[in-house]
Every structure is written in structure tokens, then in C-alpha cells.
Design an enzyme around this catalytic site. Sequence first.
Site, PDB file in Angstrom:
ATOM      1  N   ASP A  99      25.983  19.047 -28.693  1.00 66.49           N
ATOM      2  CA  ASP A  99      27.399  18.677 -28.735  1.00 66.49           C
ATOM      3  C   ASP A  99      28.283  19.640 -27.940  1.00 66.49           C
ATOM      4  OD1 ASP A  99      26.682  16.592 -30.457  1.00 66.49           O
ATOM      5  OD2 ASP A  99      27.000  17.820 -32.239  1.00 66.49           O
ATOM      6  N   SER A 116      34.887  12.036 -29.956  1.00 64.80           N
ATOM      7  CA  SER A 116      34.815  12.528 -28.571  1.00 64.80           C
ATOM      8  C   SER A 116      33.618  11.909 -27.863  1.00 64.80           C
ATOM      9  CB  SER A 116      34.647  14.060 -28.537  1.00 64.80           C
ATOM     10  OG  SER A 116      35.638  14.716 -29.289  1.00 64.80           O
ATOM     11  N   HIS A 167      30.491  11.575 -30.366  1.00 61.56           N
ATOM     12  CA  HIS A 167      30.381  12.471 -31.519  1.00 61.56           C
ATOM     13  C   HIS A 167      31.618  12.299 -32.406  1.00 61.56           C
ATOM     14  CE1 HIS A 167      29.096  15.974 -33.785  1.00 61.56           C
ATOM     15  NE2 HIS A 167      30.328  16.440 -33.712  1.00 61.56           N
TER      16      HIS A 167
END
Length: 315
Positions: free
Chosen positions: A145, A136, A109
Site C-alpha cells: 500500500d 485511494s 485501498h
Amino acid sequence: MKARIAVLISGAGTNMAALLYAAKLPSCPYEIVLVASNNPDAEGLKIAATEGIPTFAVSHIGLDRAAHDAVMHDAIVEAGAVYVALAGYMRILSTEFVAKWDERMLNIHPSLLPKYKGLHTHQRAIDAKDTVAGTSVHLVTAELDDGPVLGQIEVSILPGDTADTLADRVKMAEYQLYPKTLADYVARDTNPEYLTAQVRTLALAQPEADEVLSHGMPCFGIVGGKKFAYVSVDHHGDGKTALLVKISGVEEQAMLIDSDAERYYRPAYFGDGWVAIRLDLGDTDWDHIGDWIAKSWRAVAPKKLTNLMDVAGEF
């Protein structure tokens, strides 16, 4: 053995390519066995095919989310993958799909999670006047997420940066982070220290269990009593990491070995009352291993102790 990875993409597949080329290094602990997409025209499929990686694509158009996820899941399983790496896969996954790949599906992400989940991450970081952005890698959970973060790289935000210029540098960081983090994560499944620690947690959860070193191996038994589990690590140079547990005898041992000769084997010097279960094949079912340990504990525990546990409803 290398961990078998399926990579899901929707577009250009640049992060997939980073994973693919890293996998060509002899020291890489994973191999890509499938690149799959919800977009049959995804450019990344061409990259994978050119490099000799099997591909699969089926459009999500006309299918509900669960049906499309089921098709993708079946393709991943058929390819023999034991991990899934999302690399620009622009689909919100069903809870059923996520559950099937619990702790075996990773995503990258473009933000320093937990900041800026979702879209437009670079512009949001600039608007917030942050001095750093980044990327990340995290485990995928049902919430978008939100899974545990496995690795991050910070990228400084320069004066005058736009979302596009920042995105270009974050992409370079992604290409470094994803292969390394994926490699570290999947290597756990063949790392003797990690595998031993997993067994230790399960074994010491048994009533009145303790640990000693026996024959050079971590050994678990009833305090002051018999042993119910060993961890064999390259014992006599066999190159294997395995759990040794008690069984009923030669017939059960032969049945297990016949059912899966790669996973089960007769441990040297332990006789027919034990079986060895390989832990280093990359697909260990730890719930199943927990059941084996509990069964082996019960096989050697004093009746007084097992009766107490039965009364308490523990077993």
C-alpha cells in the site's frame, strides 16, 4: 485502441464488477480481457463469466508465493493484458511479480493513503476520531500500500458509525473512483500530448539537442545541425501517433515493417532513411524508444561530438 486489463480478485468481485460495467460504456478507454483469482470459488468469477469475460483460477494452496505468482503472470500475458487491476486480491505479491508489472498494476485501498495501510482501516479511522475516511487508488510497488496515489475520494464519518456502516459508504465511493482513475491512467498511453511529452524528455536528454516545429510536427535535432526525431500526430489524417527516427536505409526499414507491421511503417514524405514507430498501441516500451532516439541522434551527430561522448563513456 482500448487498453487491455486483467483484473485479479479473491472474493465477491464488486470492484471488479464496477470496472467491468464501466468498460461497457463506448467512451471507456479500457477493456477487461481476463478476470483471474487465487480462489476457484470466488463469486466474482461467476459475474465475469456471465458477462462473457474470460476467467482463470488456480488456488495458492500448496504453491509457494513465487510459483503461484508465476502461474498468474503467465495467464495474464496469455490473455494479452497490458495492465493489471487488483480488486480485492487478498495476496501479498512477490517482488518479482511486482517488478514485471511496474507502473502497470493498480490497486484500490479503503483508506486515505498514506493513512492506515494494511487491514482494519475503517475501525482505525474511527478509533483515531477522524472526521473523514475514504478510498485511494495507487500504483502497486513492492512495499504494501505504498505506491504513488493516483486518486482519492473522502467519505465523512458519521456520529455512531461502526466499521461496517462506514465500510458500506466507502464501497460506494470505491465504485466511482476505481473505473475513473483506471480510465484516466491507461488513456495516457494513447494520449498524443502525453506521448509527445515522453518523447520530448528522451530527445532533449541527448547532447546539444533542441526542439523546433517542422512540417507541423515537434522536431528534435542537434543545435544548428541535422534532425534526428519527429513526433507525428494524425499526420495528414492517418490517425496515428508515432515517433520518426533515422535508420540505415530501405533494408532495415523493410525488416522492421516485416517484423511488426502494426508498430512500424514507412512515414510519408520522409523516404527510406526513416521509420515510424507507433506510440499509441498501449504497450510502448519507453526504454526501447529511448534506445531508438539515442541511435538516431548518433546517426546525425557530428563525429567530433560522438567522439567526445565516446571518450566520456556516455555511449
